[in-house]
Design an enzyme around this catalytic site. Structure first.
Site, PDB file in Angstrom:
ATOM      1  NE  ARG A  44      -3.608  -1.991   2.729  1.00 12.21           N
ATOM      2  CZ  ARG A  44      -3.718  -2.677   3.862  1.00 12.21           C
ATOM      3  NH1 ARG A  44      -3.076  -2.289   4.946  1.00 12.21           N
ATOM      4  NH2 ARG A  44      -4.486  -3.734   3.938  1.00 12.21           N
ATOM      5  NE  ARG A  73      -7.168   0.081   5.943  1.00  9.99           N
ATOM      6  CZ  ARG A  73      -6.929  -1.122   6.440  1.00  9.99           C
ATOM      7  NH1 ARG A  73      -6.715  -1.286   7.722  1.00  9.99           N
ATOM      8  NH2 ARG A  73      -6.919  -2.178   5.657  1.00  9.99           N
ATOM      9  NE  ARG A  98      -8.176  -6.465   2.961  1.00 11.18           N
ATOM     10  CZ  ARG A  98      -6.949  -6.510   3.498  1.00 11.18           C
ATOM     11  NH1 ARG A  98      -6.775  -6.145   4.730  1.00 11.18           N
ATOM     12  NH2 ARG A  98      -5.913  -6.888   2.790  1.00 11.18           N
TER      13      ARG A  98
END
Ligand code: 5GP
Length: 224
Positions: A70, A163, A174
């Site tokens: 990321r 996020r 997730r």
């Protein structure tokens, strides 16, 4: 008869001494710490604060993963970013303590990652998913097991969306994993401590309190 008694007494004493040494060692050697919790529960934030406050006490076991880095993540610091082929090769060669597939990517703790931290005489922190917890339970690592949880699945979804690191597909995977993990985590005795992360500060204070005994073991051994 007297001599046989003395011999038995001495053997008893030496095994007692062995047991006492073992107990003494277990009381002074800090235990590794396994931290788990759904993606987005706030583990990384809490660990970052802990590592900053106790940088000489804790060391992070850097996992391998096949997912893409990321923004801001560093290879060798946040993860060892690797390919499926390379990671499978390492697994086949027995280099991993545990490994799992999470949200379509491989993750795993190598023996070398844990050894690196232990060699620095620090408490090893392992951040793993629930499959990792269940695998580590079968080893003789004897860590403390801590689960960091969100106040609710709705809050978790909002945090993950805010996020902005996941595609919609990854986010849904997730959330599904989180739902399942939160169910599993209800099993009595699975965790030493469950911390509900409503706000960072109180959650961090609780984490630090829980780890105080282990922190003192490291601090008193480095002072002696
Ligand atoms: P993320 O992609 O958000 O960094 O991590 C996804 C999940 O993988 C998190 O729940 C994290 O705890 C878990 N994870 C990270 N490293 C490992 C590892 O070495 N083994 C296992 N089993 N899970 C890991």
């Amino acid at each position: 008869m007297h001599r046989a008694f003395v011999r038995r007494f001495l053997v008893g004493c030496s095994s007692l001494r062995g047991s006492l040494n073992y107990i003494r060692k277990a009381m002074t050697v800090p235990r590794p710490v396994v931290i788990t919790g759904p993606s987005g529960a706030g583990k990384s934030t809490l660990l970052k604060i802990l590592m900053e406050e106790y940088k000489d006490v804790f060391g992070f076991s850097v996992s391998h993963t096949t997912r893409k880095p990321r923004h801001g993540e560093e290879d060798g610091k946040d993860y060892h970013f690797t390919t499926k082929e390379e990671m499978q090769k390492g697994i086949d060669q027995g280099e991993f303590i545990e490994h799992a597939v999470f949200s379509g990517n491989m993750y795993g703790t190598s023996k070398a990652a844990v050894q690196t931290v232990l060699a620095e005489n620090k408490i090893c922190i392992l951040d793993v998913d629930m499959q990792g917890v269940l695998s580590i339970k079968k080893t003789n690592l004897n860590p403390l097991y801590i689960s960091i949880q969100p106040p609710s699945l709705d809050v978790l979804e909002k945090r993950l969306r805010d996020r902005n690191t996941e595609s919609e597909e990854s986010l849904q995977k997730r959330l599904a994993a989180a739902r399942q993990d939160l169910e599993i985590s209800k099993e009595p005795g699975l965790f030493d401590v469950v911390i509900i992360n409503v706000d960072v500060r109180p959650a961090y204070n609780k984490l630090r309190d829980v780890l105080q005994v282990e922190i003192q073991k490291v601090q008193s051994s480095s002072n002696s």
